[in-house]
Design a protein around this motif. Sequence first.
Motif, PDB file in Angstrom:
ATOM      1  N   GLN A  86      12.977 -26.827  16.852  1.00 45.34           N
ATOM      2  CA  GLN A  86      14.516 -27.449  16.677  1.00 45.34           C
ATOM      3  C   GLN A  86      15.359 -25.874  16.085  1.00 45.34           C
ATOM      4  N   ASN A  87      16.829 -26.365  16.490  1.00 44.44           N
ATOM      5  CA  ASN A  87      17.325 -25.659  16.223  1.00 44.44           C
ATOM      6  C   ASN A  87      17.172 -24.236  16.778  1.00 44.44           C
ATOM      7  N   ILE A  88      17.174 -23.851  17.799  1.00 47.32           N
ATOM      8  CA  ILE A  88      16.901 -22.915  18.503  1.00 47.32           C
ATOM      9  C   ILE A  88      17.959 -21.890  19.014  1.00 47.32           C
ATOM     10  N   ASP A  89      18.409 -20.945  18.216  1.00 51.52           N
ATOM     11  CA  ASP A  89      20.261 -19.624  18.195  1.00 51.52           C
ATOM     12  C   ASP A  89      19.641 -19.474  19.782  1.00 51.52           C
ATOM     13  N   LEU A  90      18.452 -18.701  20.028  1.00 48.61           N
ATOM     14  CA  LEU A  90      18.777 -18.071  21.409  1.00 48.61           C
ATOM     15  C   LEU A  90      17.613 -17.633  22.067  1.00 48.61           C
ATOM     16  N   ILE A  91      17.452 -17.173  23.190  1.00 52.34           N
ATOM     17  CA  ILE A  91      15.953 -16.851  23.966  1.00 52.34           C
ATOM     18  C   ILE A  91      15.982 -14.986  23.416  1.00 52.34           C
ATOM     19  N   ALA A  92      15.486 -13.354  23.395  1.00 51.98           N
ATOM     20  CA  ALA A  92      15.647 -12.996  23.508  1.00 51.98           C
ATOM     21  C   ALA A  92      14.325 -11.890  24.763  1.00 51.98           C
ATOM     22  N   SER A  93      14.588 -12.099  26.012  1.00 49.49           N
ATOM     23  CA  SER A  93      13.613 -11.427  27.001  1.00 49.49           C
ATOM     24  C   SER A  93      13.745 -10.061  27.163  1.00 49.49           C
ATOM     25  N   HIS A  94      12.224  -9.234  26.747  1.00 41.61           N
ATOM     26  CA  HIS A  94      12.487  -7.814  27.152  1.00 41.61           C
ATOM     27  C   HIS A  94      11.685  -7.696  28.206  1.00 41.61           C
ATOM     28  N   GLY A  95      11.195  -9.070  29.172  1.00 38.06           N
ATOM     29  CA  GLY A  95      10.912  -8.978  30.784  1.00 38.06           C
ATOM     30  C   GLY A  95       9.434  -7.932  30.614  1.00 38.06           C
ATOM     31  N   HIS A  96       9.185  -7.634  32.357  1.00 34.46           N
ATOM     32  CA  HIS A  96       7.610  -6.799  32.086  1.00 34.46           C
ATOM     33  C   HIS A  96       8.725  -5.185  33.230  1.00 34.46           C
ATOM     34  N   THR A  97       8.147  -4.301  32.567  1.00 35.35           N
ATOM     35  CA  THR A  97       8.718  -2.856  33.609  1.00 35.35           C
ATOM     36  C   THR A  97       7.210  -3.060  33.838  1.00 35.35           C
ATOM     37  N   PRO A 123      21.281 -20.120  24.991  1.00 36.37           N
ATOM     38  CA  PRO A 123      21.537 -18.363  25.630  1.00 36.37           C
ATOM     39  C   PRO A 123      20.521 -17.360  25.514  1.00 36.37           C
ATOM     40  N   VAL A 124      20.618 -16.412  26.840  1.00 36.11           N
ATOM     41  CA  VAL A 124      19.287 -15.241  26.544  1.00 36.11           C
ATOM     42  C   VAL A 124      19.613 -14.445  27.530  1.00 36.11           C
ATOM     43  N   ILE A 125      19.095 -13.029  26.051  1.00 34.14           N
ATOM     44  CA  ILE A 125      19.453 -11.851  26.101  1.00 34.14           C
ATOM     45  C   ILE A 125      18.354 -11.357  27.002  1.00 34.14           C
ATOM     46  N   TYR A 126      18.950 -10.244  28.153  1.00 32.63           N
ATOM     47  CA  TYR A 126      17.905  -9.101  28.249  1.00 32.63           C
ATOM     48  C   TYR A 126      18.792  -8.448  28.946  1.00 32.63           C
ATOM     49  N   ASP A 127      17.474  -7.509  29.224  1.00 30.13           N
ATOM     50  CA  ASP A 127      18.103  -6.072  30.337  1.00 30.13           C
ATOM     51  C   ASP A 127      18.431  -5.643  28.882  1.00 30.13           C
ATOM     52  N   PHE A 128      17.322  -5.068  27.786  1.00 25.09           N
ATOM     53  CA  PHE A 128      18.044  -3.800  26.628  1.00 25.09           C
ATOM     54  C   PHE A 128      18.078  -2.904  26.899  1.00 25.09           C
ATOM     55  N   ARG A 129      17.464  -2.288  28.126  1.00 22.95           N
ATOM     56  CA  ARG A 129      16.965  -1.047  28.553  1.00 22.95           C
ATOM     57  C   ARG A 129      18.178  -0.229  29.262  1.00 22.95           C
ATOM     58  N   SER A 130      19.006  -0.909  30.463  1.00 26.01           N
ATOM     59  CA  SER A 130      19.185  -0.061  30.958  1.00 26.01           C
ATOM     60  C   SER A 130      20.698   0.357  31.031  1.00 26.01           C
ATOM     61  N   ASN A 138      16.870   7.419  26.504  1.00 23.19           N
ATOM     62  CA  ASN A 138      15.273   7.171  27.064  1.00 23.19           C
ATOM     63  C   ASN A 138      15.464   5.902  27.769  1.00 23.19           C
ATOM     64  N   GLY A 139      16.253   4.682  27.167  1.00 27.03           N
ATOM     65  CA  GLY A 139      15.699   3.261  27.040  1.00 27.03           C
ATOM     66  C   GLY A 139      14.369   2.957  25.922  1.00 27.03           C
ATOM     67  N   ALA A 140      14.422   3.908  25.122  1.00 23.58           N
ATOM     68  CA  ALA A 140      13.104   3.373  24.788  1.00 23.58           C
ATOM     69  C   ALA A 140      13.096   4.877  23.604  1.00 23.58           C
ATOM     70  N   PRO A 141      11.635   4.874  22.653  1.00 20.40           N
ATOM     71  CA  PRO A 141      11.499   3.211  22.408  1.00 20.40           C
ATOM     72  C   PRO A 141      12.812   2.455  21.610  1.00 20.40           C
ATOM     73  N   LEU A 142      12.924   1.086  21.552  1.00 21.06           N
ATOM     74  CA  LEU A 142      13.891   0.183  21.514  1.00 21.06           C
ATOM     75  C   LEU A 142      13.453  -0.153  20.034  1.00 21.06           C
ATOM     76  N   ASP A 340      25.265   4.998  19.206  1.00 23.29           N
ATOM     77  CA  ASP A 340      24.559   4.272  19.256  1.00 23.29           C
ATOM     78  C   ASP A 340      25.296   3.060  19.819  1.00 23.29           C
ATOM     79  N   HIS A 341      24.878   2.190  20.215  1.00 23.05           N
ATOM     80  CA  HIS A 341      25.454   0.964  20.569  1.00 23.05           C
ATOM     81  C   HIS A 341      24.778  -0.481  21.166  1.00 23.05           C
ATOM     82  N   SER A 342      25.370  -1.213  21.294  1.00 25.71           N
ATOM     83  CA  SER A 342      25.035  -2.719  21.245  1.00 25.71           C
ATOM     84  C   SER A 342      24.434  -3.090  23.082  1.00 25.71           C
ATOM     85  N   SER A 343      23.261  -3.093  23.205  1.00 29.08           N
ATOM     86  CA  SER A 343      22.402  -3.648  24.216  1.00 29.08           C
ATOM     87  C   SER A 343      22.389  -4.411  24.615  1.00 29.08           C
TER      88      SER A 343
END
Length: 347
Positions: A86-97, A123-130, A138-142, A340-343
Amino acid sequence: MRVQAIGLMSGTSLDGLDICFVAFEKQDRWNFQILKAETLPYPEKWVEKLRNSIHLSSEELLELHSEYGFYLGQSVKEFIDHHDLQNIDLIASHGHTVFHQPKRKFTLQIGDGRAIKLETGFPVIYDFRSQDVLMGGNGAPLVPMGDELLFSRYDACLNLGGFSNISLKHNDKRIAFDISPVNIVLNRLAQKFNKNFDENGQLARTGKIDNDLLDKLNSLDFYSQPHPKSLGIEWCCECVFPLFENIETADAMATFTEHVAHQISHIINTNSLKNVLCTGGGTYNTFLIEKIKEKTESEIIIPEKEIIDYKEALIFALMGVLRINNEINIFSSATGSTKDHSSGVIA
């Protein structure tokens, strides 16, 4: 502020999908509690699909991007329903490289976040590296952001997954970089014994170190490059796998384990680290851990299983929380980007 988020992590070693439901609370600093966590092993068809994704045509890859997104969404929905969350605010997905070539300004983590949202309704947050790669990073490490906010009591955090990476404080800045391949190589070698991985490093323990191979591995250009830097499977295909062609497999495993331990301990010793938190699937490779401990006087800290298995999924959940609040979640000092940034893309 209290937020509850689900983090999804799929590593290059194809162990399975890590799902971690976490409660975060921010007062003077961030605190967390893992409420539920689970690793869903991939069915064999998905192991093959993800392993072969690097060879697909553009159309086939776009199809897989969508298909895998729906698979992730269905997997999370089953996880939510099974545990009655219950009470899920968001999903954050790394995806598969699939591809990671920051010097050419691209990286690709498949698993369309919009498909996850369609399956779950959250709500879903994804594609953190691009974004970081486009900004010259380098898009990594995060994970250094999570290391700084959640695990700063340790001198450094070492992750042993498909690749090894480390984050640590240097001149009051959090730096991070990939050290070497680990399970992406060892698991491929274990497959020659019809095993998905080398449990406890038992196969490697039976082999003998091939000093010529060890010298070739330690002489690879990547290790002399300054940080920030990162690795992808393309580099392994070009520089590492060909070196094993005429080497007996157990000897190759023993030698590569020695190589990984050498590279990791060199970083630990060079930076005079007193204690190092070790997480990721490679932490269960007792032979590798023994080798690292032999080569350094630093205290190698093995935490509880929950942190070993789910630290990356936990941190991506935090990165999603930071992103949805438009707070910085990537350190330029770790990735090499311009600032520094919010990705992360918000679905």
